[in-house]
Design a protein around this motif. Structure first.
Motif, PDB file in Angstrom:
ATOM      1  N   VAL A 194       8.741   0.938  11.462  1.00 46.86           N
ATOM      2  CA  VAL A 194       9.066   0.377  10.156  1.00 46.86           C
ATOM      3  C   VAL A 194       8.546   1.273   9.040  1.00 46.86           C
ATOM      4  N   ALA A 195       7.289   1.698   9.160  1.00 40.45           N
ATOM      5  CA  ALA A 195       6.668   2.474   8.088  1.00 40.45           C
ATOM      6  C   ALA A 195       7.343   3.820   7.893  1.00 40.45           C
ATOM      7  N   MET A 196       7.636   4.529   8.991  1.00 38.10           N
ATOM      8  CA  MET A 196       8.223   5.861   8.840  1.00 38.10           C
ATOM      9  C   MET A 196       9.666   5.773   8.357  1.00 38.10           C
ATOM     10  N   ASN A 197      10.394   4.701   8.742  1.00 36.37           N
ATOM     11  CA  ASN A 197      11.744   4.527   8.197  1.00 36.37           C
ATOM     12  C   ASN A 197      11.701   4.179   6.714  1.00 36.37           C
ATOM     13  N   ALA A 198      10.707   3.415   6.306  1.00 34.33           N
ATOM     14  CA  ALA A 198      10.553   3.116   4.880  1.00 34.33           C
ATOM     15  C   ALA A 198      10.244   4.391   4.098  1.00 34.33           C
ATOM     16  N   GLN A 199       9.407   5.261   4.649  1.00 31.99           N
ATOM     17  CA  GLN A 199       9.136   6.547   4.013  1.00 31.99           C
ATOM     18  C   GLN A 199      10.389   7.408   3.971  1.00 31.99           C
ATOM     19  N   GLY A 208       5.344   9.138  -2.718  1.00 35.77           N
ATOM     20  CA  GLY A 208       5.122   7.769  -3.159  1.00 35.77           C
ATOM     21  C   GLY A 208       6.423   6.976  -3.150  1.00 35.77           C
ATOM     22  N   ASP A 209       6.298   5.662  -3.072  1.00 37.91           N
ATOM     23  CA  ASP A 209       7.479   4.809  -3.020  1.00 37.91           C
ATOM     24  C   ASP A 209       8.071   4.591  -4.403  1.00 37.91           C
ATOM     25  N   HIS A 210       9.364   4.284  -4.428  1.00 38.74           N
ATOM     26  CA  HIS A 210      10.057   3.977  -5.668  1.00 38.74           C
ATOM     27  C   HIS A 210       9.812   2.510  -6.026  1.00 38.74           C
ATOM     28  N   VAL A 211       8.534   2.194  -6.243  1.00 38.11           N
ATOM     29  CA  VAL A 211       8.135   0.792  -6.387  1.00 38.11           C
ATOM     30  C   VAL A 211       8.710   0.170  -7.648  1.00 38.11           C
ATOM     31  N   ALA A 212       8.589   0.851  -8.775  1.00 40.09           N
ATOM     32  CA  ALA A 212       9.028   0.248 -10.034  1.00 40.09           C
ATOM     33  C   ALA A 212      10.506  -0.095 -10.003  1.00 40.09           C
ATOM     34  N   TRP A 257       0.796  -1.226   0.000  1.00 43.42           N
ATOM     35  CA  TRP A 257       0.000   0.000   0.000  1.00 43.42           C
ATOM     36  C   TRP A 257       0.833   1.282   0.000  1.00 43.42           C
ATOM     37  N   GLY A 258       2.139   1.162   0.158  1.00 39.42           N
ATOM     38  CA  GLY A 258       2.991   2.337   0.180  1.00 39.42           C
ATOM     39  C   GLY A 258       3.325   2.764   1.591  1.00 39.42           C
ATOM     40  N   SER A 259       4.543   3.263   1.790  1.00 37.40           N
ATOM     41  CA  SER A 259       4.995   3.621   3.139  1.00 37.40           C
ATOM     42  C   SER A 259       4.257   4.834   3.688  1.00 37.40           C
ATOM     43  N   GLY A 260       3.844   5.763   2.820  1.00 37.28           N
ATOM     44  CA  GLY A 260       3.141   6.957   3.286  1.00 37.28           C
ATOM     45  C   GLY A 260       1.797   6.640   3.926  1.00 37.28           C
ATOM     46  N   PRO A 294      19.317  -4.806  -3.757  1.00 35.19           N
ATOM     47  CA  PRO A 294      18.030  -5.060  -4.418  1.00 35.19           C
ATOM     48  C   PRO A 294      16.910  -5.314  -3.430  1.00 35.19           C
ATOM     49  N   GLY A 295      15.673  -5.088  -3.894  1.00 32.32           N
ATOM     50  CA  GLY A 295      14.504  -5.373  -3.084  1.00 32.32           C
ATOM     51  C   GLY A 295      13.895  -4.117  -2.503  1.00 32.32           C
ATOM     52  N   ALA A 296      12.599  -4.207  -2.180  1.00 31.58           N
ATOM     53  CA  ALA A 296      11.890  -3.086  -1.565  1.00 31.58           C
ATOM     54  C   ALA A 296      12.452  -2.796  -0.183  1.00 31.58           C
ATOM     55  N   ALA A 297      12.433  -1.525   0.204  1.00 34.75           N
ATOM     56  CA  ALA A 297      13.032  -1.127   1.480  1.00 34.75           C
ATOM     57  C   ALA A 297      12.253  -1.657   2.673  1.00 34.75           C
ATOM     58  N   GLY A 298      10.910  -1.621   2.599  1.00 35.56           N
ATOM     59  CA  GLY A 298      10.088  -1.978   3.741  1.00 35.56           C
ATOM     60  C   GLY A 298      10.374  -3.345   4.336  1.00 35.56           C
TER      61      GLY A 298
END
Length: 394
Positions: free
Chosen positions: A126-131, A196-200, A81-84, A330-334
């Motif tokens: 976790v969420a705020m560090n991912a943001q 928004g997250d750098h998902v792509a 859903w995104g870190s924000g 590599p990989g998503a930060a969250g």
């Protein structure tokens, strides 16, 4: 990302990105503020409920257990859903549960209230560090330490507010409920600023996150947060029971700890750029371990507070460096942050709890010797983890 040339070449961030940075920094500050505002009330709660040192240590297991229950789930939620948005939800959830410890009427209810608090604050961590990682990527230069500096600023202010509240005999429940209302109003603005997250980019790089380097980073985090959490929870008890200071002054050592941690994190990004992650972690670990040891040897209010100040400075950049290092590769930060955070928060789970039986068997003063020992161990493991990550990136 950590090279000087990259920093110099980075364009001025847009207004929206600067607002996102401020909103995230405020979220860090509020998280630290609410936690620190409860710390000076720990002796009051201990006395009101008639808890022994061992029973208090058991109750203080709660936040660590709650954090461990939520961190993995929230890490995956940020990817979906995104870190924000997840940061927003967890922030408001925090404001709903912080009154719980003040309403406890025995050990079981205090424990459950602290577990609930741990669930939401661990998830928010976790969420705020991912943001923060997303904003750091957009800035194209290291700024993670500055976010954690705001957390420390929040703890400084929160410790002061909590100490005043304890000195004026304001109940913990009344204090925390009032603070929640105030912070909610600011968070309504902050929630609209997150990026928004750098998902792509992250999905293209891969999704494998459970690497041995993350385990080592997590173990280093365990030691750092064990020392940090124990300093927060037990320094007021030490000042009251061993040094016999007045109720309104029990937060002095933790205040010194948080002030120096704030200073360390404020200059942390510059220190890391100048010395590199490895030498920065090693140098500050030495300062923290030796300074705290000298404070315990002196066993006086002034020198002990200086010792806690050295410990705070020594630990200041460890968690920001560990989290930034975890986000590399590599990989998503969250999910990667969730792995390191879950390991690290075992420090909050084990530290305050372990000090209870140790204090009961000897004294709070003797139990606090684990702080310089684990600060030194955090430095050793952190250096190894950073070097392993450098080889991983290569």
């Amino acid at each position: 990302m950590t090279q000087t040339s990259t920093v110099d070449a980075s364009p001025r961030p847009s207004r929206s990105l600067r607002h996102a940075r401020l909103a995230t920094a405020l979220t860090f500050a509020f998280n630290g503020f609410l936690y620190a505002a409860w710390v000076p009330h720990i002796p009051e709660v201990k006395a009101h409920l008639g808890l022994s040192d061992a029973a208090l240590g058991l109750a203080l297991l709660g936040p660590g257990i709650g954090s461990l229950l939520s961190m993995g789930l929230i890490g995956r939620a940020t990817t979906r859903w995104g870190s924000g948005p997840v940061t927003t939800v967890m922030a408001f959830a925090t404001y709903l549960v912080i009154i719980g410890p003040g309403l406890a009427f025995n050990l079981p209810t205090l424990f459950l209230a602290l577990v609930g608090w741990g669930v939401v604050t661990g998830g928010l961590d976790v969420a705020m560090n991912a943001q923060a990682v997303q904003i750091e990527k957009s800035y194209r230069r290291p700024i993670m330490s500055s976010f954690h500096a705001f957390w420390s600023i929040g703890t400084v202010v929160g410790t002061g507010v909590g100490s005043v509240g304890a000195g004026l005999h304001v109940t913990l429940a009344t204090q925390q409920a009032t603070l929640a209302v105030i912070l909610t109003a600011v968070t309504v603005w902050s929630m609209r600023q997150f990026v928004g997250d750098h998902v792509a980019e992250e999905q293209a790089e891969g999704s494998r996150v459970f690497e041995w380097r993350l385990v080592l980073l997590g173990l280093a985090g365990v030691c750092a947060l064990l020392a940090e959490g124990s300093a927060a929870d037990w320094s007021p008890v030490y000042l009251r029971d061993d040094l016999h200071v007045a109720a309104g002054h029990t937060g002095i050592a933790f205040l010194a700890f948080t002030i120096m941690m704030t200073i360390g994190r404020t200059i942390g990004d510059r220190v890391v750029l100048a010395l590199g992650r490895t030498r920065s972690v090693a140098l500050l670990a030495v300062i923290g371990s030796i300074g705290m040891s000298l404070g315990l040897i002196a066993d006086t209010l002034v020198v002990s507070s200086i010792g806690f100040a050295c410990l705070g400075f020594g630990l200041s950049i460890m968690v920001p460096v560990f989290f930034s290092t975890a986000a590399d590769g590599p990989g998503a930060a969250g999910p990667k942050l969730a792995v390191v955070s879950s390991f690290s928060y075992c420090g909050f789970l084990l530290g305050p709890a372990a000090l209870g039986p140790l204090a009961s068997a000897s004294s709070v003063h003797d139990a606090l010797w684990v702080l310089p020992a684990f600060a030194a161990l955090a430095g050793v493991l952190g250096v190894l983890a950073v070097r392993m990550t450098a080889r991983f990136k290569a």
